[in-house]
Write a protein that holds these residues in place. Structure first.
Motif, PDB file in Angstrom:
ATOM      1  N   UNK A  42       0.906  -1.103   0.044  1.00  0.00           N
ATOM      2  CA  UNK A  42      -0.034   0.040   0.027  1.00  0.00           C
ATOM      3  C   UNK A  42       0.903   1.325  -0.137  1.00  0.00           C
ATOM      4  N   UNK A  43       0.757   1.936  -1.061  1.00  0.00           N
ATOM      5  CA  UNK A  43       1.795   3.245  -1.383  1.00  0.00           C
ATOM      6  C   UNK A  43       1.089   4.321  -1.553  1.00  0.00           C
ATOM      7  N   UNK A  44       0.241   5.093  -0.727  1.00  0.00           N
ATOM      8  CA  UNK A  44      -0.569   5.950  -0.894  1.00  0.00           C
ATOM      9  C   UNK A  44       0.121   7.397  -1.112  1.00  0.00           C
ATOM     10  N   UNK A  95      -1.750   0.100   7.440  1.00  0.00           N
ATOM     11  CA  UNK A  95      -1.158   1.011   8.374  1.00  0.00           C
ATOM     12  C   UNK A  95       0.185   1.452   8.086  1.00  0.00           C
ATOM     13  N   UNK A  96       0.953   0.510   7.577  1.00  0.00           N
ATOM     14  CA  UNK A  96       2.355   0.937   7.396  1.00  0.00           C
ATOM     15  C   UNK A  96       2.198   1.917   6.242  1.00  0.00           C
ATOM     16  N   UNK A  97       1.584   1.731   5.123  1.00  0.00           N
ATOM     17  CA  UNK A  97       1.494   2.644   4.072  1.00  0.00           C
ATOM     18  C   UNK A  97       0.930   4.040   4.401  1.00  0.00           C
ATOM     19  N   UNK A  98       0.057   3.845   5.394  1.00  0.00           N
ATOM     20  CA  UNK A  98      -0.659   5.127   5.884  1.00  0.00           C
ATOM     21  C   UNK A  98       0.356   5.934   6.980  1.00  0.00           C
ATOM     22  N   UNK A  99       1.282   5.128   7.309  1.00  0.00           N
ATOM     23  CA  UNK A  99       2.317   5.801   8.439  1.00  0.00           C
ATOM     24  C   UNK A  99       1.523   5.811   9.667  1.00  0.00           C
TER      25      UNK A  99
END
Length: 331
Positions: A211-213, A257-261
């Motif tokens: 997930x790389x938003x 949650x990792x991609x969304x920091x």
């Protein structure tokens, strides 16, 4: 049960506050059914928000209508509901509802009962149809995935078209979905967070590797711990028809949650049959919430049972009301 449900919805409100084909950049064209006035779609730049420019003087297609939109070289269809008291001068929320695998827009509208809530609460809801009743959520599902259909591009075009032709508030556009549709909403939130304030996948996982938003968007994921089609721990369920091992919800939430920091240490709470995990401090002020329903199977919780489907519909949570209650907190 009513008291428990009310308490859970209150908790959701409180917690929520604190593979592509063509590139999808071609301008969509739209045809409408007799129940809907004719319209010509215009391209809208999908950056931070979508501009709402309802056609002046045009009658709104109130109630239920059906339309066709050409996106990525394919003719796509959707069901639309506009509340009866809507006016062209309004700025209304828009919810995109995605059916599950082997479902369709009309079916999900009836199954979820979103239109009754949309009429009472004053929001627009659209139910697009997948390719051969499936969505390309990444590794799943069906012909949409195997043919590498650009469903991200289609849904982006649909949002842009509706925002350009209906009285839509560009800051209040949301997406939800069930099963394969839940997976698709997960993917869309990662790849086009600029177009949606929040996503709410139900009984679906994140089926893309990363997930790389480009910006933050909020999440409410709901899953039953007795799901026999899409096991919460991942893999293939006893009643799975997709033929692929699903990503576990733990891994799905970790990717999201990792991609969304988001913060590394979420909070946990339990109320009756519902266990809620909340991540705060996500990118751009977003949050991520995960609700696990004890002893719930695969169907849309609190929904209308589908004809010919024997799975138990959980009465521990009304997912339609919970999803909308969550969306209403996002401003």
């Amino acid at each position: 049960m009513n008291r428990l449900f009310a308490a859970v919805l209150f908790a959701v409100l409180i917690l929520s506050v604190g593979c592509s084909g063509r590139d999808g950049k071609d301008e969509p064209t739209v045809t409408t059914s007799p129940a809907s006035p004719g319209a010509t779609a215009s391209a809208v730049t999908g950056t931070a928000t979508v501009a709402a420019t309802a056609t002046r003087g045009a009658a709104l297609p109130k109630g239920v209508s059906h339309a066709t939109l050409t996106s990525g070289g394919l003719e796509r269809t959707y069901r639309l509901f506009v509340p009866s008291n809507a006016k062209a001068s309004d700025k209304l929320p828009l919810v995109i509802g995605l059916h599950g695998g082997l479902g369709w827009g009309d079916q999900f509208a009836a199954n979820s009962n979103f239109e009754t809530l949309a009429e009472a609460e004053g929001f627009i809801v659209a139910f697009p149809d997948g390719t051969n009743r499936t969505w390309n959520a990444g590794s799943c599902c069906g012909q949409a995935s195997s043919k590498n259909i650009d469903d991200v591009g289609f849904l982006a075009s649909l949002i842009q078209h509706l925002a350009a032709t209906l009285p839509v508030d560009g800051n209040r556009i949301y997406m939800t979905g069930h099963s394969n549709g839940g997976m698709m909403s997960f993917r869309f939130g990662c790849e086009r967070p600029d177009l949606v304030r929040g996503v709410a996948p139900v009984a679906g996982s994140l089926e893309i590797p990363k997930c790389q938003p480009t910006r933050g968007t909020s999440l409410l994921a709901i899953h039953g711990d007795a799901d026999q089609n899409h096991p919460i721990e991942g893999g293939e369920g006893d009643r799975s028809i997709a033929g692929v091992p699903f990503v576990s919800m733990d891994d799905s939430l970790s990717r999201w949650t990792g991609g969304m920091q988001c913060e590394a240490n979420p909070s946990h709470s339990t109320s009756g049959a519902l266990t809620t995990t909340l991540w705060k401090g996500c990118r751009d002020g977003a949050t991520a919430t995960f609700i696990v329903i004890a002893d719930a199977d695969h169907p849309w919780p609190g929904g209308v049972a589908r004809a010919g489907v024997q799975d138990r519909v959980s009465d521990k949570l009304d997912a339609t009301l919970a999803v909308w209650s969550f969306f209403k907190t996002l401003r």
